[in-house]
Design a protein around this motif. Structure first.
Motif, PDB file in Angstrom:
ATOM      1  N   VAL A  45       0.862  -1.182   0.000  1.00  0.00           N
ATOM      2  CA  VAL A  45       0.000   0.000   0.000  1.00  0.00           C
ATOM      3  C   VAL A  45       0.898   1.231   0.000  1.00  0.00           C
ATOM      4  O   VAL A  45       1.798   1.353   0.841  1.00  0.00           O
ATOM      5  CB  VAL A  45      -0.927   0.009   1.223  1.00  0.00           C
ATOM      6  CG1 VAL A  45      -1.737   1.295   1.270  1.00  0.00           C
ATOM      7  CG2 VAL A  45      -1.849  -1.207   1.199  1.00  0.00           C
ATOM      8  N   VAL A  46       0.640   2.126  -0.947  1.00  0.00           N
ATOM      9  CA  VAL A  46       1.508   3.291  -1.138  1.00  0.00           C
ATOM     10  C   VAL A  46       0.690   4.570  -1.031  1.00  0.00           C
ATOM     11  O   VAL A  46      -0.435   4.652  -1.515  1.00  0.00           O
ATOM     12  CB  VAL A  46       2.190   3.245  -2.521  1.00  0.00           C
ATOM     13  CG1 VAL A  46       3.143   4.430  -2.696  1.00  0.00           C
ATOM     14  CG2 VAL A  46       2.931   1.928  -2.718  1.00  0.00           C
ATOM     15  N   ASP A  47       1.274   5.564  -0.365  1.00  0.00           N
ATOM     16  CA  ASP A  47       0.693   6.900  -0.393  1.00  0.00           C
ATOM     17  C   ASP A  47       1.815   7.910  -0.525  1.00  0.00           C
ATOM     18  O   ASP A  47       2.902   7.725   0.042  1.00  0.00           O
ATOM     19  CB  ASP A  47      -0.129   7.202   0.863  1.00  0.00           C
ATOM     20  CG  ASP A  47      -0.940   8.490   0.695  1.00  0.00           C
ATOM     21  OD1 ASP A  47      -2.031   8.414   0.120  1.00  0.00           O
ATOM     22  OD2 ASP A  47      -0.446   9.560   1.113  1.00  0.00           O
ATOM     23  N   ILE A  48       1.555   8.940  -1.300  1.00  0.00           N
ATOM     24  CA  ILE A  48       2.570   9.983  -1.495  1.00  0.00           C
ATOM     25  C   ILE A  48       1.956  11.354  -1.251  1.00  0.00           C
ATOM     26  O   ILE A  48       0.756  11.545  -1.396  1.00  0.00           O
ATOM     27  CB  ILE A  48       3.166   9.936  -2.924  1.00  0.00           C
ATOM     28  CG1 ILE A  48       2.052  10.089  -3.974  1.00  0.00           C
ATOM     29  CG2 ILE A  48       3.970   8.665  -3.144  1.00  0.00           C
ATOM     30  CD1 ILE A  48       2.558  10.182  -5.404  1.00  0.00           C
ATOM     31  N   GLU A  49       2.797  12.298  -0.861  1.00  0.00           N
ATOM     32  CA  GLU A  49       2.444  13.711  -0.859  1.00  0.00           C
ATOM     33  C   GLU A  49       3.328  14.372  -1.914  1.00  0.00           C
ATOM     34  O   GLU A  49       4.482  13.950  -2.122  1.00  0.00           O
ATOM     35  CB  GLU A  49       2.670  14.350   0.516  1.00  0.00           C
ATOM     36  CG  GLU A  49       1.896  13.703   1.653  1.00  0.00           C
ATOM     37  CD  GLU A  49       0.394  13.710   1.441  1.00  0.00           C
ATOM     38  OE1 GLU A  49      -0.106  14.644   0.776  1.00  0.00           O
ATOM     39  OE2 GLU A  49      -0.278  12.777   1.927  1.00  0.00           O
ATOM     40  N   THR A  50       2.801  15.370  -2.591  1.00  0.00           N
ATOM     41  CA  THR A  50       3.530  15.957  -3.719  1.00  0.00           C
ATOM     42  C   THR A  50       3.513  17.477  -3.662  1.00  0.00           C
ATOM     43  O   THR A  50       2.838  18.082  -2.831  1.00  0.00           O
ATOM     44  CB  THR A  50       2.908  15.506  -5.060  1.00  0.00           C
ATOM     45  OG1 THR A  50       1.630  16.153  -5.208  1.00  0.00           O
ATOM     46  CG2 THR A  50       2.732  13.999  -5.105  1.00  0.00           C
ATOM     47  N   ILE A  73      -0.785  -0.831  -4.408  1.00  0.00           N
ATOM     48  CA  ILE A  73      -2.145  -0.455  -4.001  1.00  0.00           C
ATOM     49  C   ILE A  73      -2.162   0.987  -3.537  1.00  0.00           C
ATOM     50  O   ILE A  73      -1.266   1.424  -2.810  1.00  0.00           O
ATOM     51  CB  ILE A  73      -2.652  -1.367  -2.861  1.00  0.00           C
ATOM     52  CG1 ILE A  73      -2.724  -2.826  -3.328  1.00  0.00           C
ATOM     53  CG2 ILE A  73      -4.012  -0.901  -2.358  1.00  0.00           C
ATOM     54  CD1 ILE A  73      -3.149  -3.787  -2.232  1.00  0.00           C
ATOM     55  N   ALA A  74      -3.174   1.721  -3.966  1.00  0.00           N
ATOM     56  CA  ALA A  74      -3.340   3.104  -3.503  1.00  0.00           C
ATOM     57  C   ALA A  74      -4.804   3.491  -3.613  1.00  0.00           C
ATOM     58  O   ALA A  74      -5.564   2.903  -4.379  1.00  0.00           O
ATOM     59  CB  ALA A  74      -2.480   4.068  -4.319  1.00  0.00           C
ATOM     60  N   LYS A 129       1.945  -4.463 -10.985  1.00  0.00           N
ATOM     61  CA  LYS A 129       0.497  -4.587 -11.052  1.00  0.00           C
ATOM     62  C   LYS A 129      -0.081  -3.582 -10.079  1.00  0.00           C
ATOM     63  O   LYS A 129       0.530  -3.279  -9.041  1.00  0.00           O
ATOM     64  CB  LYS A 129       0.045  -6.001 -10.679  1.00  0.00           C
ATOM     65  CG  LYS A 129       0.269  -7.040 -11.762  1.00  0.00           C
ATOM     66  CD  LYS A 129      -0.374  -8.363 -11.372  1.00  0.00           C
ATOM     67  CE  LYS A 129      -0.260  -9.377 -12.503  1.00  0.00           C
ATOM     68  NZ  LYS A 129      -0.946 -10.649 -12.171  1.00  0.00           N
ATOM     69  N   LYS A 130      -1.264  -3.081 -10.374  1.00  0.00           N
ATOM     70  CA  LYS A 130      -1.820  -2.048  -9.500  1.00  0.00           C
ATOM     71  C   LYS A 130      -3.275  -2.350  -9.173  1.00  0.00           C
ATOM     72  O   LYS A 130      -3.979  -3.043  -9.911  1.00  0.00           O
ATOM     73  CB  LYS A 130      -1.678  -0.672 -10.142  1.00  0.00           C
ATOM     74  CG  LYS A 130      -2.267  -0.545 -11.530  1.00  0.00           C
ATOM     75  CD  LYS A 130      -1.980   0.823 -12.127  1.00  0.00           C
ATOM     76  CE  LYS A 130      -2.598   0.941 -13.517  1.00  0.00           C
ATOM     77  NZ  LYS A 130      -2.438   2.264 -14.099  1.00  0.00           N
ATOM     78  N   LEU A 131      -3.703  -1.793  -8.031  1.00  0.00           N
ATOM     79  CA  LEU A 131      -5.054  -2.028  -7.528  1.00  0.00           C
ATOM     80  C   LEU A 131      -5.552  -0.739  -6.885  1.00  0.00           C
ATOM     81  O   LEU A 131      -4.837  -0.107  -6.107  1.00  0.00           O
ATOM     82  CB  LEU A 131      -5.039  -3.164  -6.509  1.00  0.00           C
ATOM     83  CG  LEU A 131      -6.383  -3.694  -6.011  1.00  0.00           C
ATOM     84  CD1 LEU A 131      -7.165  -4.347  -7.138  1.00  0.00           C
ATOM     85  CD2 LEU A 131      -6.142  -4.693  -4.888  1.00  0.00           C
ATOM     86  N   CYS A 132      -6.787  -0.349  -7.203  1.00  0.00           N
ATOM     87  CA  CYS A 132      -7.357   0.897  -6.683  1.00  0.00           C
ATOM     88  C   CYS A 132      -8.357   0.587  -5.572  1.00  0.00           C
ATOM     89  O   CYS A 132      -9.364  -0.095  -5.807  1.00  0.00           O
ATOM     90  CB  CYS A 132      -8.043   1.666  -7.813  1.00  0.00           C
ATOM     91  SG  CYS A 132      -8.808   3.208  -7.280  1.00  0.00           S
ATOM     92  N   THR A 133      -8.109   1.089  -4.366  1.00  0.00           N
ATOM     93  CA  THR A 133      -9.024   0.821  -3.252  1.00  0.00           C
ATOM     94  C   THR A 133     -10.314   1.642  -3.345  1.00  0.00           C
ATOM     95  O   THR A 133     -11.303   1.302  -2.699  1.00  0.00           O
ATOM     96  CB  THR A 133      -8.329   1.101  -1.903  1.00  0.00           C
ATOM     97  OG1 THR A 133      -7.754   2.415  -1.925  1.00  0.00           O
ATOM     98  CG2 THR A 133      -7.256   0.073  -1.622  1.00  0.00           C
TER      99      THR A 133
END
Length: 465
Positions: A4-9, A84-85, A109-113
């Motif tokens: 699970v990934v989260d970023i601030e930009t 995942i994000a 591979k990616k997955l959208c919650t």
């Protein structure tokens, strides 16, 4: 298995975005097994509005490692795992772009919650991370900081995996054929699946049902899908705002172009750039002065005014009037091509026969003006264009009068239209514009169009079929 990934930009658009903070939580067998977070030096100033949202200042990241220094750790942390994000099509491209700047290829591979939670927890008014966590009693601390949001997303994903249908839905979403990772986060798949592979126009709507984009296509389904693959900043922002898609079938490309033009001018969607501006129209007018000489002049058309010739800019109008003057031997002065001149001496229009010098009578000159106007009236024929309908049992009729678009109708092939009065009862009246004129003029050059000339026949006698 999952990261699970989260970023601030920095928030400087999709492609100008630089990461200021990143957090990763690994999940194996439904449990959080490892985590990593760090501030990131973006190599640029952080805008004040971003600092106000996240609390991250330029001073805080000045001595933080840059992304290149963190890249090996992030690469290893996510190796052979699903990315995942919450709204993955925002986070993933930015992370991938940072790796590209480092000369590295990042493919996961990616997955959208957001999309997954809509399926597993249907019926909520909002699926933003904050409101969803509140509805599901998931703790969320340090909102708009990477570690806080990533942890809450990880807990949300755990909760989804614990549902009876959760694991099967996750596997379905990871199947490339499902298109779940391609579709915008807030768009139900059913909204996309109902779109046909036929000609028509489509409407992207936001969460309030407002139209934010109108497009046209020969193949609606293929064109709409193309928006989701487009990685330009404008397209990604538009897709993130899209909550539903409506469409209208047109039967043909010409009908789609006309319907799109009217829809844009009616709704003024925020993401449509072309055709929104109402351009001024200019018309050709005739009047007689106190000496009885008939003038021709170009003036801006007011609402409701009629003119034998309409132009979309003054240059086009002036060139046309010059050509008309040469063709019919008209005076440049009385065509207002030389304002304030005592007698005509236009450098492109030959001198007239002398109406401005008193050697030609107004009556003789006026006959030439009338001949020019009659020639224009001959050009302004009324006709119909017959096009393909939305199905094999109907056809489309496009009505043009005086070279101006009047409207269209879809009519069953089994119906017989005896005259124009029958057609008027079914026509969908439309507003003529510079765009509809250009569309029609372009298509009228094609031999494939079926034109029904109406001429000057009495309305009751104009048989269409």
């Amino acid at each position: 298995m999952y990261t699970v990934v989260d970023i601030e930009t920095t928030g400087n658009g999709i492609h100008g975005n630089r990461i200021t903070e990143i957090a990763l939580f690994n999940i194996d067998d439904g449990q959080i097994t490892d985590s990593f977070s760090s501030l990131v030096n973006p190599g640029c100033e952080i805008p004040p509005f971003i600092t106000g949202l996240t609390g991250i200042t330029t001073a805080m990241v000045r001595n933080a490692p840059d992304f290149k220094s963190l890249a090996p750790t992030i690469m290893e942390f996510t190796q052979d795992r699903v990315f995942i994000a919450h709204s993955v099509n925002f986070d993933y491209p930015i992370v991938k772009k940072e790796f590209e700047r480092c000369g590295e290829v990042f493919i996961r591979k990616k997955l959208c919650t957001v999309r997954l939670s809509r399926r597993i927890f249907p019926g909520y008014k909002s699926y933003s991370l904050g409101k969803l966590c509140s509805s599901l009693n998931i703790p969320l601390t340090d909102r708009h900081r990477a570690a806080g949001d990533a942890r809450a997303t990880a807990l949300l994903f755990q909760k989804m995996l614990s549902q009876t249908e959760g694991p099967a839905l996750v596997q379905h979403f990871l199947n490339a054929r499902s298109q779940e990772t391609t579709l915008p986060p807030n768009l139900p798949k059913e909204s996309y699946l109902k779109i046909p592979a036929t000609a028509g126009i489509y409407y992207f709507r936001d969460k309030n049902g407002e139209i934010i984009y109108v497009g046209k296509a020969i193949n609606l389904k293929k064109r709409v899908l193309g928006h989701f693959y487009d990685r330009t900043e404008r397209e990604q922002l538009m897709c993130r705002e899209t909550h539903s898609i409506d469409f209208e079938q047109s039967g043909s490309e010409l009908m789609a172009l006309l319907m799109e033009s009217i829809a844009i001018k009616t709704n003024f969607p925020k993401y449509n750039r072309a055709q929104k501006k109402q351009r001024p129209l200019y018309g050709l007018f005739s009047y007689a002065d106190r000496d009885g000489v008939h003038h021709l002049a170009i003036n801006r058309l007011q609402k409701g005014q009629q003119s034998p010739k309409v132009f979309y800019n003054q240059t086009e109008a002036r060139l046309f009037l010059e050509a008309l003057s040469i063709r019919f031997g008209l005076c440049a002065k009385y065509c207002h091509l030389q304002e304030g001149a005592r007698v005509c001496n236009h450098f492109r229009v030959p001198q007239c026969n002398g109406v401005c010098r008193g050697t030609e009578s107004p009556e003789d000159y006026n006959q030439k003006v009338e001949a020019a106007l009659e020639d224009l009236r001959e050009e302004n024929k009324e006709f119909l264009i017959r096009e393909k309908g939305r199905n094999r049992d109907e056809e489309a009729i496009i009505w043009v009068r005086n070279n101006r678009y009047r409207g269209y109708a879809f009519i069953p092939k089994t119906d017989t239209l005896a005259n124009l009065d029958d057609l008027e009862a079914r026509i969908q009246w439309q507003t003529h514009s510079s765009e509809t004129d250009r569309i029609l003029q372009s298509y009228l050059l094609r031999d494939s169009l079926e034109i029904i000339e109406l001429g000057t026949l009495d309305r009751k006698e104009s048989t269409l079929n």
